[in-house]
Motif scaffolding. Structure first.
Motif, PDB file in Angstrom:
ATOM      1  N   PHE A 237       0.826  -1.209   0.000  1.00  0.00           N
ATOM      2  CA  PHE A 237       0.000   0.000   0.000  1.00  0.00           C
ATOM      3  C   PHE A 237       0.863   1.263   0.000  1.00  0.00           C
ATOM      4  CE2 PHE A 237      -3.404  -2.917   1.183  1.00  0.00           C
ATOM      5  CZ  PHE A 237      -4.433  -2.410   0.409  1.00  0.00           C
ATOM      6  N   SER A 238       2.073   1.178   0.527  1.00  0.00           N
ATOM      7  CA  SER A 238       2.988   2.324   0.424  1.00  0.00           C
ATOM      8  C   SER A 238       3.312   2.616  -1.036  1.00  0.00           C
ATOM      9  CB  SER A 238       4.273   2.034   1.201  1.00  0.00           C
ATOM     10  OG  SER A 238       3.996   1.864   2.568  1.00  0.00           O
ATOM     11  N   TRP A 239       3.571   1.564  -1.806  1.00  0.00           N
ATOM     12  CA  TRP A 239       3.831   1.753  -3.234  1.00  0.00           C
ATOM     13  C   TRP A 239       2.596   2.305  -3.951  1.00  0.00           C
ATOM     14  CZ3 TRP A 239       7.561  -0.489  -7.022  1.00  0.00           C
ATOM     15  CH2 TRP A 239       8.828  -0.664  -6.452  1.00  0.00           C
ATOM     16  N   LEU A 240       1.413   1.800  -3.589  1.00  0.00           N
ATOM     17  CA  LEU A 240       0.188   2.295  -4.237  1.00  0.00           C
ATOM     18  C   LEU A 240      -0.030   3.777  -3.944  1.00  0.00           C
ATOM     19  CD1 LEU A 240      -2.293  -0.683  -3.608  1.00  0.00           C
ATOM     20  CD2 LEU A 240      -1.263   0.021  -5.783  1.00  0.00           C
ATOM     21  N   ILE A 241       0.226   4.185  -2.706  1.00  0.00           N
ATOM     22  CA  ILE A 241       0.068   5.602  -2.344  1.00  0.00           C
ATOM     23  C   ILE A 241       1.127   6.458  -3.021  1.00  0.00           C
ATOM     24  CG2 ILE A 241       0.172   7.223  -0.400  1.00  0.00           C
ATOM     25  CD1 ILE A 241      -1.006   4.966   1.345  1.00  0.00           C
ATOM     26  N   LEU A 242       2.363   5.931  -3.059  1.00  0.00           N
ATOM     27  CA  LEU A 242       3.464   6.692  -3.646  1.00  0.00           C
ATOM     28  C   LEU A 242       3.249   6.934  -5.141  1.00  0.00           C
ATOM     29  CD1 LEU A 242       6.308   7.851  -3.046  1.00  0.00           C
ATOM     30  CD2 LEU A 242       7.246   5.640  -3.747  1.00  0.00           C
ATOM     31  N   PHE A 243       2.711   5.923  -5.840  1.00  0.00           N
ATOM     32  CA  PHE A 243       2.543   6.048  -7.290  1.00  0.00           C
ATOM     33  C   PHE A 243       1.089   6.294  -7.691  1.00  0.00           C
ATOM     34  CE2 PHE A 243       6.472   3.604  -6.813  1.00  0.00           C
ATOM     35  CZ  PHE A 243       7.310   4.273  -7.685  1.00  0.00           C
ATOM     36  N   ASP A 244       0.275   6.776  -6.766  1.00  0.00           N
ATOM     37  CA  ASP A 244      -1.124   7.072  -7.092  1.00  0.00           C
ATOM     38  C   ASP A 244      -1.188   8.172  -8.165  1.00  0.00           C
ATOM     39  OD1 ASP A 244      -4.058   6.730  -5.917  1.00  0.00           O
ATOM     40  OD2 ASP A 244      -3.755   8.845  -6.442  1.00  0.00           O
ATOM     41  N   PRO A 245      -2.043   7.994  -9.204  1.00  0.00           N
ATOM     42  CA  PRO A 245      -2.080   8.995 -10.290  1.00  0.00           C
ATOM     43  C   PRO A 245      -2.637  10.349  -9.866  1.00  0.00           C
ATOM     44  CG  PRO A 245      -3.775   7.332 -10.583  1.00  0.00           C
ATOM     45  CD  PRO A 245      -2.927   6.854  -9.457  1.00  0.00           C
ATOM     46  N   PHE A 246      -3.322  10.435  -8.720  1.00  0.00           N
ATOM     47  CA  PHE A 246      -3.935  11.702  -8.308  1.00  0.00           C
ATOM     48  C   PHE A 246      -3.189  12.356  -7.147  1.00  0.00           C
ATOM     49  CE2 PHE A 246      -7.320   8.952  -9.964  1.00  0.00           C
ATOM     50  CZ  PHE A 246      -7.693   9.706 -11.059  1.00  0.00           C
ATOM     51  N   THR A 247      -2.768  11.566  -6.176  1.00  0.00           N
ATOM     52  CA  THR A 247      -2.145  12.139  -4.980  1.00  0.00           C
ATOM     53  C   THR A 247      -0.733  11.620  -4.731  1.00  0.00           C
ATOM     54  OG1 THR A 247      -3.106  10.394  -3.590  1.00  0.00           O
ATOM     55  CG2 THR A 247      -4.405  12.398  -3.881  1.00  0.00           C
ATOM     56  N   GLY A 248      -0.194  10.805  -5.619  1.00  0.00           N
ATOM     57  CA  GLY A 248       1.116  10.194  -5.391  1.00  0.00           C
ATOM     58  C   GLY A 248       2.259  11.193  -5.516  1.00  0.00           C
TER      59      GLY A 248
END
Length: 407
Positions: A237-248
């Motif tokens: 989930f850290s990777w998902l948050i880091l590379f999020d297209p809107f808030t990453g």
């Protein structure tokens, strides 16, 4: 060669006793391995040849409930009988309930009879999805305690597809004719090969960096282990948050630096999603290779490097001609282990993409077939295919490495 120099070919009584003792000591381990490994494996093979769904795991059973309803002349006992299966019939159904004949008034349903203080109903067969009420008229003066004395019991016979001897190749035909099997296999091989090689190369590079004494060396080695020891759900989930297209943060950095004109959906577009999950595999599991390689490098005799320094060898020459040949053995073992583990990897991909955007591997396909589509047989068939692939890989690996490394 003289007779004295030849090895003895017969078995002595002492050797036989020692062999029996050894087998006796190994027996608990062999039984444990059979219970933990072999039996589940045989069960998967068994299920893969049966057209079985999640609903078929439980054999069809008759289910009954009893209610006393109405007052006075309308008083009656209602038995609701249903088949737990929607498509499998149950034979020789028998219902028994404690109900004295003097409490029964009026005609009984077909197949039912009062025998002493018991009501018995016999039915030849109830079809799949059967759900009917059997109404037994009762005397208005029937005592409430007598009516509620005991619960009805129902029995029946039904085929259990899980235990019968009918087998089929339908599950394997479904998999190989699905049209997406080859693409799923290709994704699995890409993820496995590049994930394994990437983890080994990164681990070897890290070991080279930390194979020297310097300040805070221990702290840095501990930090390198963080991806491997951290909970997978937390780092995923850290990777998902880091590379999020809107808030990453990664997307914001790329846009501000002018590398990208707009944000990138790293885990939602092909083939970028597959590259990202492979990168995650490399990042998460290179510490294991790092530990093994570093331990092997520290056991190499330093005299060879001192001799190479006196001969004027460059760092790359020392690595290529001295370190790498010494590391081939541990690299071979690591490649075998990481290949098998990565080929079977499920949780990382499922947490990052759920198998979408071109990241569906064979293990994700097992989950989809077994639980999303509820086709347990097809899921087991995919698992058998995975087992066959790894068996072939192991056979080829040991055939090659036995010549090269004497494994």
């Amino acid at each position: 060669m003289s007779d004295r120099s030849r090895a003895p070919t017969h078995t002595t009584p002492l050797a036989r006793r020692e062999a029996r003792l050894a087998w006796g000591m190994m027996l608990p381990t062999l039984i444990s391995v059979a219970l933990i490994v072999v039996l589940p494996l045989l069960a998967v093979f068994w299920i893969s040849f049966k057209p079985i769904s999640l609903a078929d795991l439980r054999a069809p059973t008759p289910v009954i409930s009893e209610r006393v309803r109405g007052e006075g002349e309308e008083r009656r006992a209602e038995y609701r009988l249903r088949n737990s299966s929607q498509d499998k019939a149950i034979r020789n159904v028998v219902i028994e309930d404690s109900l004295p004949s003097d409490l029964i008034k009026g005609p009984l349903p077909d197949g039912c009879a009062a025998e002493g203080d018991r009501l018995i109903c016999r039915m030849d067969e109830i079809e799949g999805g059967y759900n009917e009420r059997l109404i037994v008229p009762l005397s208005p003066d029937a005592d409430e305690d007598e009516l509620e004395n005991g619960e009805p019991v129902v029995t029946g016979e039904a085929d259990n597809i899980l235990t019968n001897m009918e087998f089929t190749l339908k599950n394997f035909t479904l998999i190989f004719n699905s049209g997406e099997f080859m693409s799923v296999l290709g994704v699995t091989l890409f993820y496995t090969v590049f994930g394994t090689l990437g983890a080994l190369v990164a681990g070897m590079f890290a070991a080279q960096l930390l194979n020297h004494s310097f300040r805070f060396q221990g702290i840095l080695r501990g930090l390198f282990l963080f991806p491997y020891v951290a909970p997978v759900i937390a780092v995923a989930f850290s990777w998902l948050i880091l590379f999020d297209p809107f808030t990453g943060s990664a997307n914001a950095l790329l846009v501000q630096m002018g590398v990208a004109d707009e944000t990138i959906n790293f885990f939602g577009t092909r083939p970028l999603a597959l590259i990202m999950v492979t990168s995650f595999e490399i990042w998460r599991y290179f510490p294991m290779a790092f530990l093994f390689i570093l331990a092997r490098m520290q056991s190499i005799d330093s005299d060879m490097y001192e001799a190479a320094d006196m001969d004027g060898a460059s760092p790359f020459q020392k690595f290529w001609y001295l370190s790498l040949p010494q590391l081939l053995g541990i690299l071979s073992v690591l490649f075998l282990l990481r290949f098998i583990w990565t080929f079977n990897k499920f949780d990382d991909i499922f947490l990052l993409t759920g198998g979408n955007a071109g990241t569906r591997t064979l293990t994700v396909s097992v989950y989809d077939q077994a639980f999303a589509v509820s086709n347990i047989g097809a899921g087991a068939a995919v698992a058998v295919v995975i087992f066959g692939c790894l068996l072939m890989f192991s056979a080829v690996f040991f055939k090659i490495m036995s010549r090269e490394e004497g494994l």
